[in-house]
Design an enzyme around this catalytic site. Structure first.
Site, mmCIF file in Angstrom:
data_model
loop_
_atom_site.group_PDB
_atom_site.id
_atom_site.type_symbol
_atom_site.label_atom_id
_atom_site.label_comp_id
_atom_site.label_asym_id
_atom_site.label_seq_id
_atom_site.Cartn_x
_atom_site.Cartn_y
_atom_site.Cartn_z
ATOM 1 N N ARG A 17 50.490 40.357 32.513
ATOM 2 C CA ARG A 17 49.765 41.623 32.409
ATOM 3 C C ARG A 17 50.715 42.815 32.388
ATOM 4 O O ARG A 17 50.460 43.804 31.712
ATOM 5 C CB ARG A 17 48.789 41.745 33.590
ATOM 6 C CG ARG A 17 47.956 43.017 33.577
ATOM 7 C CD ARG A 17 47.072 43.138 34.820
ATOM 8 N NE ARG A 17 46.090 42.091 34.897
ATOM 9 C CZ ARG A 17 46.075 41.116 35.799
ATOM 10 N NH1 ARG A 17 47.028 41.052 36.719
ATOM 11 N NH2 ARG A 17 45.135 40.217 35.808
ATOM 12 N N ARG A 71 57.048 41.528 34.500
ATOM 13 C CA ARG A 71 56.778 40.470 35.462
ATOM 14 C C ARG A 71 55.590 39.630 35.023
ATOM 15 O O ARG A 71 54.706 40.102 34.305
ATOM 16 C CB ARG A 71 56.535 41.041 36.854
ATOM 17 C CG ARG A 71 55.453 42.095 36.962
ATOM 18 C CD ARG A 71 55.720 42.969 38.193
ATOM 19 N NE ARG A 71 54.715 43.990 38.408
ATOM 20 C CZ ARG A 71 54.715 45.175 37.809
ATOM 21 N NH1 ARG A 71 55.661 45.471 36.922
ATOM 22 N NH2 ARG A 71 53.782 46.064 38.072
ATOM 23 N N CYS A 121 44.616 25.892 48.191
ATOM 24 C CA CYS A 121 45.102 26.693 49.315
ATOM 25 C C CYS A 121 44.858 25.930 50.617
ATOM 26 O O CYS A 121 43.967 25.089 50.690
ATOM 27 C CB CYS A 121 44.351 28.024 49.404
ATOM 28 S SG CYS A 121 44.478 29.079 47.950
ATOM 29 N N CYS A 133 39.600 31.939 51.615
ATOM 30 C CA CYS A 133 39.045 33.202 52.090
ATOM 31 C C CYS A 133 37.705 33.429 51.414
ATOM 32 O O CYS A 133 37.581 33.247 50.194
ATOM 33 C CB CYS A 133 40.007 34.348 51.780
ATOM 34 S SG CYS A 133 41.664 34.120 52.457
ATOM 35 N N ARG A 188 39.832 34.997 43.304
ATOM 36 C CA ARG A 188 39.940 33.851 42.400
ATOM 37 C C ARG A 188 39.058 32.696 42.889
ATOM 38 O O ARG A 188 39.315 31.531 42.576
ATOM 39 C CB ARG A 188 41.399 33.381 42.294
ATOM 40 C CG ARG A 188 42.309 34.351 41.554
ATOM 41 C CD ARG A 188 43.615 33.697 41.119
ATOM 42 N NE ARG A 188 44.434 34.647 40.373
ATOM 43 C CZ ARG A 188 45.549 35.203 40.835
ATOM 44 N NH1 ARG A 188 45.999 34.888 42.034
ATOM 45 N NH2 ARG A 188 46.235 36.058 40.096
#
Length: 363
Positions: A104, A108, A117, A121, A126
């Site tokens: 984007r 970087r 994960c 959360c 995502r």
């Protein structure tokens, strides 16, 4: 009320207690009521569930407003989608030329090597893309992603995210860092992770060594939202990284019912700085599906930042940012302290609302 917090030592991987990854497991652990099980299963059918032993040990099950439980234990509010919420709220998709790469910004890229994960959360931007069974880059896909980076000499920084990259084994992390280290135009490798606070036993000497290249500089962006996450075990894991020469920044999400007050933010940012982590971003909540109950207004966020500016050390001041939906990037949601006075000078407003004239002398 005093909360008894378990402080586990660093254990071999085979000896660590496994995360709670099911609705029934939450009930068995006393983190949810049995009557809520049907609702929890409906939520888990859409959004992954995982609570590590480290986080479960921080939760006070007698407190219906526990800020740690609110981050990780599902509720029926997640089944409500409000207008404007999106599957891909920050617009990764259109900027993904190769699987696992998001390009984007000019200098970087994101490298999403893994989509799982240690914890999930409940506000994750995502959340539609991560979880058990989600695709992780295989050997050929990782080769293609690294080839893309090598072919684009404008890329100076590679950000490993996901998922959580520190869930990978030290061997796999070391392999990725070594391959990026061999690309001459890559100068920085940054890791976005929750692991040091949610699963600090993973931060072994082997993992720390794996994060460091011979030439590139490694940085780590730690995600922490509440001072309770930064207990002795988490601080020890952070210290192992900092003492190895890896600089740490932090990102925090502004969350209703978790940290949307001056006292909690102050205590959280001070705890980070004391752990040698510089607060970098305070994120306005993204428009992810089923997360409306976590979002504050931007007006509220700006008021909180203004209150922090007056009385809290500059070391503890992150930039309050919005990731514009559609992939348009982050912008600071800063308060305005400066206004033209109409006579060629300026009126400056101090953190407590006082207004002061300021004249420039420009040759």
């Amino acid at each position: 009320m005093a909360i008894a917090v378990r402080q586990p030592s660093i254990l071999p991987a085979n000896d660590r207690k496994q995360p709670i990854r099911s609705s029934s497991g939450l009930v068995e652990a006393g983190l949810a009521d049995a009557a809520a099980l049907p609702m929890l299963e409906r939520v888990a059918a859409s959004f992954a569930v995982s609570v590590t032993d480290q986080m479960a040990g921080l939760i006070d099950p007698t407190d219906p407003h526990d800020p740690v439980a609110r981050q990780f234990v599902p509720t029926g509010d997640e089944l409500v989608t409000t207008p404007g919420e999106l599957d891909d709220p920050i617009g990764d998709g259109p900027y993904s030329p190769v699987k696992g790469i998001v390009h984007r910004y000019h200098d970087r890229v994101l490298l999403k090597a893994v989509n799982v994960c240690p914890v999930y959360c409940r506000f994750c931007f995502r959340r539609e893309m991560v979880g058990p069974g989600s695709e992780t880059l295989d050997g050929a896909e990782l080769d293609a992603a690294i080839a893309y980076i090598a072919a684009h000499d404008e890329v100076w920084e590679v950000i490993l995210t996901g998922g959580d990259p520190l869930i990978l084994s030290p061997r796999r992390l070391a392999d990725i860092v070594t391959r990026l280290d061999a690309i001459p135009h890559v100068g920085i490798v940054r890791f976005h992770t929750r692991v040091p606070v949610v699963d600090p036993d993973r931060v072994t000497p082997e993992l720390v060594a794996a994060l460091k290249g011979r030439r590139v500089t490694s940085w780590l962006m730690l995600h922490a939202n509440h001072w309770r996450e930064l207990n002795d075990t988490a601080r020890a894991a952070i210290a192992r990284l900092v003492d190895a020469g890896i600089p740490l920044l932090s990102q925090t999400v502004l969350l209703k019912g978790v940290n949307d007050d001056v006292e909690t933010l102050t205590r959280t940012f001070r705890a980070l700085v004391q752990a040698r982590v510089k607060p970098h971003y305070l994120h306005q909540g993204d428009l992810a599906k089923g997360t409306g109950h976590f979002r504050t207004t931007i007006q509220r966020g700006r008021a909180l930042m203004k209150a922090l500016r007056g009385d809290v050390s500059g070391l503890c001041q992150p930039t309050y940012v919005l990731d514009i939906p559609g992939g348009h990037g982050k912008v600071p949601l800063t308060a305005d302290y400066l206004a033209p006075d109409g006579d060629g000078g300026w009126t400056v407003t101090d953190p407590r609302g006082g207004r002061h004239a300021y004249s420039e002398e420009v040759e």
